[in-house]
Design a protein around this motif. Structure first.
Motif, PDB file in Angstrom:
ATOM      1  N   THR A  32       0.837  -1.198   0.000  1.00  0.00           N
ATOM      2  CA  THR A  32       0.000   0.000   0.000  1.00  0.00           C
ATOM      3  C   THR A  32       0.873   1.250   0.000  1.00  0.00           C
ATOM      4  OG1 THR A  32      -0.124   0.157   2.414  1.00  0.00           O
ATOM      5  CG2 THR A  32      -1.795  -1.183   1.318  1.00  0.00           C
ATOM      6  N   VAL A  33       0.249   2.373  -0.350  1.00  0.00           N
ATOM      7  CA  VAL A  33       0.901   3.682  -0.222  1.00  0.00           C
ATOM      8  C   VAL A  33      -0.057   4.591   0.543  1.00  0.00           C
ATOM      9  CG1 VAL A  33       2.327   3.504  -2.283  1.00  0.00           C
ATOM     10  CG2 VAL A  33       0.000   4.408  -2.467  1.00  0.00           C
ATOM     11  N   PRO A  34       0.477   5.457   1.417  1.00  0.00           N
ATOM     12  CA  PRO A  34      -0.402   6.335   2.214  1.00  0.00           C
ATOM     13  C   PRO A  34      -1.005   7.431   1.350  1.00  0.00           C
ATOM     14  CG  PRO A  34       1.913   6.851   2.608  1.00  0.00           C
ATOM     15  CD  PRO A  34       1.897   5.633   1.742  1.00  0.00           C
ATOM     16  N   ARG A  35      -2.166   7.941   1.834  1.00  0.00           N
ATOM     17  CA  ARG A  35      -2.812   9.077   1.184  1.00  0.00           C
ATOM     18  C   ARG A  35      -3.252  10.063   2.255  1.00  0.00           C
ATOM     19  NH1 ARG A  35      -7.406   6.665  -2.664  1.00  0.00           N
ATOM     20  NH2 ARG A  35      -7.847   5.474  -0.764  1.00  0.00           N
ATOM     21  N   ARG A  36      -3.226  11.338   1.922  1.00  0.00           N
ATOM     22  CA  ARG A  36      -3.643  12.364   2.873  1.00  0.00           C
ATOM     23  C   ARG A  36      -5.158  12.318   3.046  1.00  0.00           C
ATOM     24  NH1 ARG A  36      -1.244  16.971   4.658  1.00  0.00           N
ATOM     25  NH2 ARG A  36       0.455  16.691   3.156  1.00  0.00           N
ATOM     26  N   ASP A  37      -5.611  12.221   4.313  1.00  0.00           N
ATOM     27  CA  ASP A  37      -7.040  12.258   4.656  1.00  0.00           C
ATOM     28  C   ASP A  37      -7.834  11.154   3.963  1.00  0.00           C
ATOM     29  OD1 ASP A  37      -6.577  14.539   6.216  1.00  0.00           O
ATOM     30  OD2 ASP A  37      -6.806  15.846   4.466  1.00  0.00           O
ATOM     31  N   ALA A  38      -7.209  10.013   3.700  1.00  0.00           N
ATOM     32  CA  ALA A  38      -7.911   8.888   3.078  1.00  0.00           C
ATOM     33  C   ALA A  38      -7.192   7.602   3.455  1.00  0.00           C
ATOM     34  CB  ALA A  38      -7.949   9.049   1.557  1.00  0.00           C
ATOM     35  N   PRO A  39      -7.887   6.470   3.442  1.00  0.00           N
ATOM     36  CA  PRO A  39      -7.225   5.198   3.747  1.00  0.00           C
ATOM     37  C   PRO A  39      -6.131   4.909   2.725  1.00  0.00           C
ATOM     38  CG  PRO A  39      -9.619   4.962   3.791  1.00  0.00           C
ATOM     39  CD  PRO A  39      -9.329   6.298   3.180  1.00  0.00           C
ATOM     40  N   PRO A  40      -5.113   4.144   3.113  1.00  0.00           N
ATOM     41  CA  PRO A  40      -4.044   3.799   2.172  1.00  0.00           C
ATOM     42  C   PRO A  40      -4.591   3.090   0.935  1.00  0.00           C
ATOM     43  CG  PRO A  40      -3.421   3.213   4.410  1.00  0.00           C
ATOM     44  CD  PRO A  40      -4.865   3.599   4.456  1.00  0.00           C
ATOM     45  N   ARG A  41      -3.957   3.358  -0.187  1.00  0.00           N
ATOM     46  CA  ARG A  41      -4.347   2.725  -1.447  1.00  0.00           C
ATOM     47  C   ARG A  41      -3.506   1.475  -1.683  1.00  0.00           C
ATOM     48  NH1 ARG A  41      -2.562   3.438  -6.813  1.00  0.00           N
ATOM     49  NH2 ARG A  41      -1.197   5.137  -6.137  1.00  0.00           N
ATOM     50  N   VAL A  42      -4.171   0.421  -2.115  1.00  0.00           N
ATOM     51  CA  VAL A  42      -3.471  -0.818  -2.448  1.00  0.00           C
ATOM     52  C   VAL A  42      -2.910  -0.692  -3.858  1.00  0.00           C
ATOM     53  CG1 VAL A  42      -3.666  -3.319  -2.758  1.00  0.00           C
ATOM     54  CG2 VAL A  42      -4.982  -2.171  -0.952  1.00  0.00           C
ATOM     55  N   VAL A  43      -1.595  -0.891  -4.001  1.00  0.00           N
ATOM     56  CA  VAL A  43      -0.981  -0.776  -5.328  1.00  0.00           C
ATOM     57  C   VAL A  43      -0.597  -2.143  -5.896  1.00  0.00           C
ATOM     58  CG1 VAL A  43      -0.143   1.557  -4.952  1.00  0.00           C
ATOM     59  CG2 VAL A  43       1.306  -0.378  -4.310  1.00  0.00           C
ATOM     60  N   GLY A  44      -0.545  -3.164  -5.056  1.00  0.00           N
ATOM     61  CA  GLY A  44      -0.183  -4.478  -5.572  1.00  0.00           C
ATOM     62  C   GLY A  44       0.045  -5.478  -4.453  1.00  0.00           C
ATOM     63  N   LEU A  45       0.593  -6.622  -4.844  1.00  0.00           N
ATOM     64  CA  LEU A  45       0.871  -7.683  -3.893  1.00  0.00           C
ATOM     65  C   LEU A  45       2.281  -8.211  -4.097  1.00  0.00           C
ATOM     66  CD1 LEU A  45      -2.288  -8.366  -5.198  1.00  0.00           C
ATOM     67  CD2 LEU A  45      -2.310  -9.469  -2.967  1.00  0.00           C
ATOM     68  N   VAL A  46       2.854  -8.724  -3.026  1.00  0.00           N
ATOM     69  CA  VAL A  46       4.119  -9.440  -3.127  1.00  0.00           C
ATOM     70  C   VAL A  46       3.762 -10.909  -3.325  1.00  0.00           C
ATOM     71  CG1 VAL A  46       6.296 -10.026  -2.025  1.00  0.00           C
ATOM     72  CG2 VAL A  46       5.227  -7.802  -1.588  1.00  0.00           C
ATOM     73  N   VAL A  47       4.266 -11.491  -4.404  1.00  0.00           N
ATOM     74  CA  VAL A  47       3.964 -12.882  -4.737  1.00  0.00           C
ATOM     75  C   VAL A  47       5.260 -13.679  -4.799  1.00  0.00           C
ATOM     76  CG1 VAL A  47       3.046 -14.419  -6.535  1.00  0.00           C
ATOM     77  CG2 VAL A  47       1.867 -12.267  -6.000  1.00  0.00           C
ATOM     78  N   GLU A  48       5.243 -14.835  -4.195  1.00  0.00           N
ATOM     79  CA  GLU A  48       6.370 -15.751  -4.326  1.00  0.00           C
ATOM     80  C   GLU A  48       6.093 -16.662  -5.518  1.00  0.00           C
ATOM     81  OE1 GLU A  48       7.559 -19.604  -1.940  1.00  0.00           O
ATOM     82  OE2 GLU A  48       8.103 -17.821  -0.781  1.00  0.00           O
ATOM     83  N   ASP A  49       6.907 -16.537  -6.569  1.00  0.00           N
ATOM     84  CA  ASP A  49       6.645 -17.323  -7.773  1.00  0.00           C
ATOM     85  C   ASP A  49       7.150 -18.750  -7.614  1.00  0.00           C
ATOM     86  OD1 ASP A  49       9.404 -17.302  -8.202  1.00  0.00           O
ATOM     87  OD2 ASP A  49       9.329 -15.745  -9.735  1.00  0.00           O
ATOM     88  N   ARG A  50       6.994 -19.539  -8.651  1.00  0.00           N
ATOM     89  CA  ARG A  50       7.366 -20.959  -8.559  1.00  0.00           C
ATOM     90  C   ARG A  50       8.863 -21.158  -8.432  1.00  0.00           C
ATOM     91  NH1 ARG A  50       4.098 -23.794 -13.357  1.00  0.00           N
ATOM     92  NH2 ARG A  50       5.013 -22.026 -14.470  1.00  0.00           N
ATOM     93  N   GLY A  51       9.636 -20.136  -8.744  1.00  0.00           N
ATOM     94  CA  GLY A  51      11.073 -20.201  -8.534  1.00  0.00           C
ATOM     95  C   GLY A  51      11.481 -19.672  -7.169  1.00  0.00           C
ATOM     96  N   ARG A  52      10.471 -19.432  -6.310  1.00  0.00           N
ATOM     97  CA  ARG A  52      10.670 -18.974  -4.936  1.00  0.00           C
ATOM     98  C   ARG A  52      11.286 -17.576  -4.860  1.00  0.00           C
ATOM     99  NH1 ARG A  52      12.684 -24.518  -1.819  1.00  0.00           N
ATOM    100  NH2 ARG A  52      10.704 -25.605  -1.955  1.00  0.00           N
ATOM    101  N   GLN A  53      11.102 -16.816  -5.919  1.00  0.00           N
ATOM    102  CA  GLN A  53      11.505 -15.415  -5.918  1.00  0.00           C
ATOM    103  C   GLN A  53      10.283 -14.565  -5.579  1.00  0.00           C
ATOM    104  OE1 GLN A  53      14.641 -14.358  -6.375  1.00  0.00           O
ATOM    105  NE2 GLN A  53      15.322 -16.468  -6.649  1.00  0.00           N
ATOM    106  N   ARG A  54      10.522 -13.487  -4.846  1.00  0.00           N
ATOM    107  CA  ARG A  54       9.424 -12.589  -4.508  1.00  0.00           C
ATOM    108  C   ARG A  54       9.332 -11.498  -5.564  1.00  0.00           C
ATOM    109  NH1 ARG A  54       8.079 -12.432   1.828  1.00  0.00           N
ATOM    110  NH2 ARG A  54       8.305 -14.658   2.162  1.00  0.00           N
ATOM    111  N   VAL A  55       8.181 -11.441  -6.213  1.00  0.00           N
ATOM    112  CA  VAL A  55       7.984 -10.506  -7.311  1.00  0.00           C
ATOM    113  C   VAL A  55       6.766  -9.632  -7.010  1.00  0.00           C
ATOM    114  CG1 VAL A  55       9.036 -12.067  -8.990  1.00  0.00           C
ATOM    115  CG2 VAL A  55       6.572 -12.161  -8.605  1.00  0.00           C
ATOM    116  N   PHE A  56       6.647  -8.551  -7.756  1.00  0.00           N
ATOM    117  CA  PHE A  56       5.550  -7.602  -7.556  1.00  0.00           C
ATOM    118  C   PHE A  56       4.425  -7.903  -8.533  1.00  0.00           C
ATOM    119  CE2 PHE A  56       3.482  -3.513  -8.576  1.00  0.00           C
ATOM    120  CZ  PHE A  56       2.995  -3.194  -7.313  1.00  0.00           C
ATOM    121  N   LEU A  57       3.195  -7.964  -8.008  1.00  0.00           N
ATOM    122  CA  LEU A  57       2.000  -8.125  -8.834  1.00  0.00           C
ATOM    123  C   LEU A  57       1.150  -6.866  -8.695  1.00  0.00           C
ATOM    124  CD1 LEU A  57      -0.089  -9.677 -10.533  1.00  0.00           C
ATOM    125  CD2 LEU A  57      -0.898 -10.726  -8.403  1.00  0.00           C
ATOM    126  N   SER A  58       1.047  -6.113  -9.770  1.00  0.00           N
ATOM    127  CA  SER A  58       0.247  -4.898  -9.751  1.00  0.00           C
ATOM    128  C   SER A  58      -1.213  -5.245  -9.494  1.00  0.00           C
ATOM    129  CB  SER A  58       0.382  -4.154 -11.084  1.00  0.00           C
ATOM    130  OG  SER A  58      -0.560  -3.111 -11.153  1.00  0.00           O
TER     131      SER A  58
END
Length: 409
Positions: A32-58
């Motif tokens: 997430t990223v913070p926002r002024r006067d509003a709840p944080p916005r979700v920008v993505g997820l951390v995913v562990e792929d099949r190669g056991r690497q942590r990648v970003f999923l928008s």
């Protein structure tokens, strides 16, 4: 989307699939990223792929969330690296203490995220736990909105909560949980853990990560932690430090513990002496079965060390008097409590010399179906035992702990 609101704790470990149903990985966190006067916005997820690497999923690539799984159009091959303004809901936010508008405090145990539009998700409800009002059970729970709590976090109580939660986990799981934290927070937790608990957790990490954590602590504290570690683990850790820092820490350690570590450091890593632990269970030949079983029952004794006791002449601390033999735990159970252990020695098991190669030790363990083998010096004195886990550590690839951390993480 198949679900408009999802509680974050339920997302941890959820499978990530493509539209055709092929598994692509599993969810490890929500970004997430913070926002002024509003709840944080979700920008993505951390995913562990099949190669056991942590990648970003928008979040824009997420097609649906529900039923314990997530459907996405694709996942990135870019390794995830947390940016300064980003917050991970599981690693950074859950477990924090917050202050409600009425001035009372509560611990954030879970929170939900909701879809406000196509590809637009934000933090919604917070599941809070208030302090206990009696010594029994848990404190009352309540749901609140982001705007119902103050943004300030009591860092001291936050760390206390994390330390308490780590105390309830097996050491291997606690190590994985610590490594998921941001660097600074991980150090804060390490500083607040007890010496023996931090020692247990460090023993489950790769040496490089151990050195990284201990580099942030004062030398006196590090020496206290090393005193609580198994001598062979402490020796392995010091061997990964600079000679100057290693010697400084050895000087600060308890003299008896430091002597054991120095002895282990003197042996080659590929020898029985380099693999062994210097703290086996040792008794005199006239000790009774009842006395031997009492030593094995101690909570701090590792299962591999409890599988057999060593019988020697005095003194009864390594290096001992002449080694006489071993008695297996199973055999102790077959004899009356007043039987002398000196009459129960296994005459088929021969000790290995401290200079024996790791291959020789492995063959000895395999040939006699042992979980530990005694190690003696040239004078026949017991100096330690090599356990099966010591051998496995040696035989596995050097980075096996790092791979295990990734698979648990």
């Amino acid at each position: 989307m198949s679900a408009a609101t999802v509680f974050v704790a339920r997302l941890a470990g959820a499978g990530v699939f493509d539209a055709a149903g092929e598994r692509m990985g599993k969810v490890r966190d929500v970004v997430t990223v913070p926002r002024r006067d509003a709840p944080p916005r979700v920008v993505g997820l951390v995913v562990e792929d099949r190669g056991r690497q942590r990648v970003f999923l928008s979040i824009g690539r997420v097609l649906s969330i529900g039923g314990g799984q997530l459907i996405a159009s694709a996942i990135s091959d870019r390794r995830f690296s947390q940016r300064g303004s980003e917050r991970l809901l599981l690693a950074d936010v859950l477990g924090r203490q917050v202050t409600l508008r009425d001035g009372t405090t509560a611990v954030l145990e879970d929170l939900s995220i909701s879809e406000r539009g196509p590809g637009e998700w934000e933090v919604d409800e917070l599941f809070l736990r208030k302090p206990k009002t009696s010594p029994f059970g848990k404190g009352p729970s309540l749901l609140a909105r982001w705007g119902d709590v103050q943004a300030a976090v009591d860092a001291e109580h936050d760390t206390e909560h994390l330390v308490a939660s780590l105390d309830d986990l097996p050491a291997a799981d606690a190590a994985s949980a610590m490594l998921d934290l941001p660097q600074q927070r991980m150090i804060e937790v390490a500083e607040d853990l007890s010496d023996d608990r931090l020692a247990d957790i460090l023993e489950e990490m790769h040496e490089d990560r151990q050195v990284e954590i201990l580099a942030a602590l004062e030398d006196d504290r590090v020496a206290d932690v090393l005193d609580q570690m198994e001598p062979d683990d402490a020796a392995d850790l010091i061997a990964h430090m600079t000679p100057e820092r290693g010697e400084t820490l050895l000087e600060l350690m308890d003299p008896d513990e430091a002597d054991d570590v120095r002895m282990l450091l003197a042996f080659g890593a590929d020898t029985a002496g380099g693999l062994m632990t210097t703290e086996p269970i040792i008794v005199a030949s006239d000790a009774t079965v009842a006395e031997a079983l009492a030593l094995i029952r101690r909570h701090e004794v590792a299962p591999a060390l409890a599988a057999a006791i060593c019988v020697t002449l005095p003194p009864y601390e390594a290096p001992t008097g002449r080694f006489l033999g071993i008695v297996h735990f199973q055999r102790l159970l077959r004899y009356p409590p007043n039987e002398r252990v000196g009459t129960l020695l296994d005459d088929q098991i021969e000790p290995v010399l401290a200079s024996a190669s790791a291959a020789e030790v492995t063959r000895e363990l395999a040939a006699y179906n042992l979980v530990s083998v005694p190690v003696v010096d040239a004078a026949g004195r017991l100096v330690g035992v090599v356990t099966i886990d010591d051998v496995l550590d040696h035989l596995l690839p050097e980075d096996w702990r790092a791979q295990e951390e990734a698979s648990r993480g």
